[in-house]
Design an enzyme around this catalytic site. Structure first.
Site, PDB file in Angstrom:
ATOM      1  N   ARG A 281       0.728  -1.202  -0.073  1.00 32.23           N
ATOM      2  CA  ARG A 281       0.003  -0.080  -0.109  1.00 32.23           C
ATOM      3  C   ARG A 281       1.095   1.261  -0.009  1.00 32.23           C
ATOM      4  O   ARG A 281       0.247   2.455  -0.078  1.00 32.23           O
ATOM      5  CB  ARG A 281      -1.091   0.104   1.260  1.00 32.23           C
ATOM      6  CG  ARG A 281      -2.077  -0.958   0.739  1.00 32.23           C
ATOM      7  CD  ARG A 281      -3.138  -0.740   2.200  1.00 32.23           C
ATOM      8  NE  ARG A 281      -2.944  -1.501   3.125  1.00 32.23           N
ATOM      9  CZ  ARG A 281      -3.344  -0.869   4.199  1.00 32.23           C
ATOM     10  NH1 ARG A 281      -4.340   0.234   4.345  1.00 32.23           N
ATOM     11  NH2 ARG A 281      -3.163  -1.526   5.527  1.00 32.23           N
TER      12      ARG A 281
ATOM     13  N   GLU B  29      -8.537 -12.180  14.803  1.00 29.84           N
ATOM     14  CA  GLU B  29      -8.212 -11.284  13.668  1.00 29.84           C
ATOM     15  C   GLU B  29      -9.782 -10.380  12.832  1.00 29.84           C
ATOM     16  O   GLU B  29     -10.691 -11.212  13.293  1.00 29.84           O
ATOM     17  CB  GLU B  29      -7.431 -11.921  12.532  1.00 29.84           C
ATOM     18  CG  GLU B  29      -6.067 -12.102  12.906  1.00 29.84           C
ATOM     19  CD  GLU B  29      -5.572 -10.993  13.295  1.00 29.84           C
ATOM     20  OE1 GLU B  29      -5.173  -9.975  12.688  1.00 29.84           O
ATOM     21  OE2 GLU B  29      -4.770 -10.908  14.491  1.00 29.84           O
TER      22      GLU B  29
HETATM   23  C1  UD1 Z   1      -1.236  -7.666  12.729  1.00 31.03           C
HETATM   24  C2  UD1 Z   1      -1.928  -8.628  13.744  1.00 31.03           C
HETATM   25  C3  UD1 Z   1      -3.114  -7.828  14.290  1.00 31.03           C
HETATM   26  C4  UD1 Z   1      -2.611  -6.514  14.846  1.00 31.03           C
HETATM   27  C5  UD1 Z   1      -1.888  -5.635  13.897  1.00 31.03           C
HETATM   28  C6  UD1 Z   1      -1.381  -4.423  14.442  1.00 31.03           C
HETATM   29  C7  UD1 Z   1      -1.434 -10.882  13.060  1.00 31.03           C
HETATM   30  C8  UD1 Z   1      -2.153 -12.128  12.476  1.00 31.03           C
HETATM   31  N1  UD1 Z   1      -2.373  -9.923  13.159  1.00 31.03           N
HETATM   32  O1  UD1 Z   1      -2.063  -7.580  11.778  1.00 31.03           O
HETATM   33  O2  UD1 Z   1      -3.614  -8.713  15.371  1.00 31.03           O
HETATM   34  O3  UD1 Z   1      -3.825  -5.783  15.435  1.00 31.03           O
HETATM   35  O4  UD1 Z   1      -0.823  -6.395  13.346  1.00 31.03           O
HETATM   36  O5  UD1 Z   1      -1.155  -3.827  13.681  1.00 31.03           O
HETATM   37  O6  UD1 Z   1      -0.314 -10.848  13.511  1.00 31.03           O
HETATM   38  N2  UD1 Z   1       5.210  -9.918   8.537  1.00 31.03           N
HETATM   39  C9  UD1 Z   1       6.276 -10.592   8.402  1.00 31.03           C
HETATM   40  N3  UD1 Z   1       5.891 -11.739   7.415  1.00 31.03           N
HETATM   41  C10 UD1 Z   1       4.859 -12.094   7.336  1.00 31.03           C
HETATM   42  C11 UD1 Z   1       3.538 -11.536   7.710  1.00 31.03           C
HETATM   43  C12 UD1 Z   1       3.813 -10.104   8.254  1.00 31.03           C
HETATM   44  O7  UD1 Z   1       7.676 -10.249   8.420  1.00 31.03           O
HETATM   45  O8  UD1 Z   1       4.671 -13.368   6.971  1.00 31.03           O
HETATM   46  C13 UD1 Z   1       5.217  -8.460   9.143  1.00 31.03           C
HETATM   47  C14 UD1 Z   1       4.986  -7.400   8.378  1.00 31.03           C
HETATM   48  O9  UD1 Z   1       6.116  -6.959   7.483  1.00 31.03           O
HETATM   49  C15 UD1 Z   1       4.420  -6.316   9.362  1.00 31.03           C
HETATM   50  C16 UD1 Z   1       4.006  -7.134  10.530  1.00 31.03           C
HETATM   51  O10 UD1 Z   1       4.709  -8.393  10.356  1.00 31.03           O
HETATM   52  O11 UD1 Z   1       5.752  -5.653   9.672  1.00 31.03           O
HETATM   53  C17 UD1 Z   1       2.565  -7.205  10.706  1.00 31.03           C
HETATM   54  O12 UD1 Z   1       2.032  -7.844   9.396  1.00 31.03           O
HETATM   55  P1  UD1 Z   1       0.775  -7.296   8.816  1.00 31.03           P
HETATM   56  O13 UD1 Z   1       0.577  -8.084   7.627  1.00 31.03           O
HETATM   57  O14 UD1 Z   1       0.598  -5.711   8.869  1.00 31.03           O
HETATM   58  O15 UD1 Z   1      -0.280  -7.496  10.028  1.00 31.03           O
HETATM   59  P2  UD1 Z   1      -1.808  -7.018  10.226  1.00 31.03           P
HETATM   60  O16 UD1 Z   1      -2.607  -7.470   9.140  1.00 31.03           O
HETATM   61  O17 UD1 Z   1      -1.547  -5.566  10.306  1.00 31.03           O
END
Ligand code: UD1
Ligand code: MG
Length: 449
Positions: free
Chosen positions: A15, A154
């Site tokens: 995004r 979630e």
């Molecule tokens: C996540 C949380 C949610 C919380 C929110 C807060 C989970 C399942 N959900 O959701 O409960 O309210 O953050 O902002 O954890 N990332 C990786 N590898 C992956 C996936 C993600 O490194 O495979 C990193 C992303 O780069 C990011 C962070 O983890 O920095 C969070 O991932 P994101 O996809 O933003 O999670 P949300 O859907 O926002």
């Protein structure tokens, strides 16, 4: 009990609409991931593991430049936050103790909050950092019973009733490392997103007889960056706080809203920062210094009583001792100016040392670069450099020496000497007027046709 960090930074951040990995976008002139690393430094972590994916090599360079002891691990496919945490297992195999999981895109966590999270481990096996959201939007919701955290749901998987909860998950979790990895192993991906959710470890912990709890922090601290608009809003929130803190600490600013700070700017009390000054990374200004309007500083140190600007540029390695004067349209890079030295107008000093109370005339330039190598210029204490002197480095001008205006100085000048390196003047009496008359007559003849 030691604590290690896992910073999740593998996401693409689609995004942001950018080729740059999201966690490398600068906030207060420092990449987002570095904010997360610096915030967590207060915990004095035994290990720092950063999980990278999209733009992994680029992110690794920035992480290692900030902390050469950090470990960077690659998550090939982004299968979810639990999967990301699992990638850190090998890097932490030989350390016992707690693990704190942070996100690389969440720059504002405070030291107090992280300490509170750590302290709460005394009461619970798994501690989650939560916040009361003004608009809970798509955050994960925390389902509590009394002071026990039962599970996290979630947004995508939440019922209408659960979506009414505004106690939300920040994403920051603390648990014993061995327990954390054991729980992560049990996480499946049978959910709306088909992802391995780290948030599932809470319900798994409860099922396995472990306790879980919540520590609350202000929503402003858990602000995550997903879009350019959120980044801009975070920047203005940062600047507002930095300006307020500077005023609080005794810095004078006539127009604080026009001054731009970096994450690590340090300014002493009773210094004056005039309007439209921009601080890049790595600047410290001692108390009682003045930075005049429209100046740009990065990687520079300005001592007490020094005056910089207006319209000055200090670049990395600019070291100004007490009472130095750097005036308008002067650029300084990798140069030390000793006490009371003056370079007041239209000059460039690069790779140089200027002795105490030396005075550099307008237009002084150190010619430090031959197209391949950089060379050093040294100017002795009390020296006087005439206006428009080119100092062709490597070159040294001795203490109390002088150079004549317009000189090109290619050889060292001994202490106390005067060096002139310019064409001798040739004056022809009456020739100026005769030449001008001749030219005017030619013009008149041409106009007549
Ligand atoms: C996540 C949380 C949610 C919380 C929110 C807060 C989970 C399942 N959900 O959701 O409960 O309210 O953050 O902002 O954890 N990332 C990786 N590898 C992956 C996936 C993600 O490194 O495979 C990193 C992303 O780069 C990011 C962070 O983890 O920095 C969070 O991932 P994101 O996809 O933003 O999670 P949300 O859907 O926002
Ligand atoms: Mg997110």
């Amino acid at each position: 009990m030691s604590v290690s960090l896992i910073i999740l930074a593998a996401g693409q951040g689609s995004r942001m609409q950018s080729d740059l990995p999201k966690v490398l976008h600068p906030l207060a002139q420092v990449p987002l991931v570095v904010h997360a690393m610096r915030a967590a430094r207060a915990l004095e972590p035994a290990r720092v593991v950063v999980v990278v994916g999209h733009g992994g090599a680029q992110v690794a360079d920035v992480v290692l430049a900030e902390d050469e002891r950090a470990q960077v691990v690659q998550q090939q496919e982004q299968l979810g936050t639990a999967h990301a945490v699992a990638q850190a297992r090998a890097a932490l195999a030989d350390v016992a103790g707690d693990v704190v999981v942070l996100y690389g895109d969440t720059p504002f966590l405070s030291e107090e909050t992280l300490q509170a999270l750590r302290a709460a481990r005394g009461a619970h096996d798994v501690v989650v950092l939560g916040f009361e959201a003004a608009d809970p939007a798509r955050y994960g919701r925390l389902i509590t019973r009394g002071d026990s955290l039962e599970r996290i749901v979630e947004f995508k998987d939440a019922s209408d009733e659960e979506r009414l909860i505004n106690l939300c998950n920040s994403g920051v979790i603390c648990a014993d490392g061995a327990q954390l990895f054991a729980l992560v192993d049990k996480v499946g991906n049978d959910n709306a997103a088909g992802e391995y959710y780290l948030t599932d470890i809470v319900a798994l912990a409860r099922e396995n007889g472990l306790s879980a709890g919540v520590v609350l922090c202000p929503e402003s601290e858990t602000l995550g960056i997903n879009t350019r608009a959120e980044l801009a809003a975070a920047e203005s929130a940062f600047q507002a706080r930095a300006r307020a803190a500077a005023l609080e600490n005794g810095v004078a600013m006539q127009a604080p809203d026009t001054v731009i700070f970096a994450q690590d700017t340090v300014i002493g009390c009773d210094s004056i920062i005039e309007p439209y000054v921009v601080f890049g990374p790595g600047v410290s200004v001692e108390g009682g210094a003045t930075i005049r309007a429209f100046s740009h500083l990065e990687g520079a140190h300005v001592s007490r009583g020094a005056v910089v600007g207006p319209y000055a540029r200090l670049r990395s390695g600019a070291e100004l001792a007490e009472d130095v004067r750097v005036g308008n349209f002067v650029e300084i890079k990798n140069a030390t100016l000793d006490e009371g030295a003056k370079v007041n107008h239209l000059s460039y000093l690069g790779d140089a040392h200027v002795g105490a109370r030396a005075n550099l005339g307008a237009g002084t330039i150190t010619c430090n670069y031959d197209g391949v190598f950089k060379h050093h210029t040294s100017i002795g204490e009390g020296a006087f450099i005439g206006s428009n002197t080119m100092l062709v480095a490597p070159v040294a001008v001795g203490a109390h020496a002088m150079t004549g205006s317009g000189s090109v100085i290619t050889n060292d000048v001994p202490d106390g000497a005067l060096a002139l390196g310019r064409a001798r003047q040739d004056t022809r009496p009456g020739l100026g007027k005769r030449l001008m008359d001749k030219l005017r007559a030619a013009k008149a003849a041409k106009a007549k046709g």
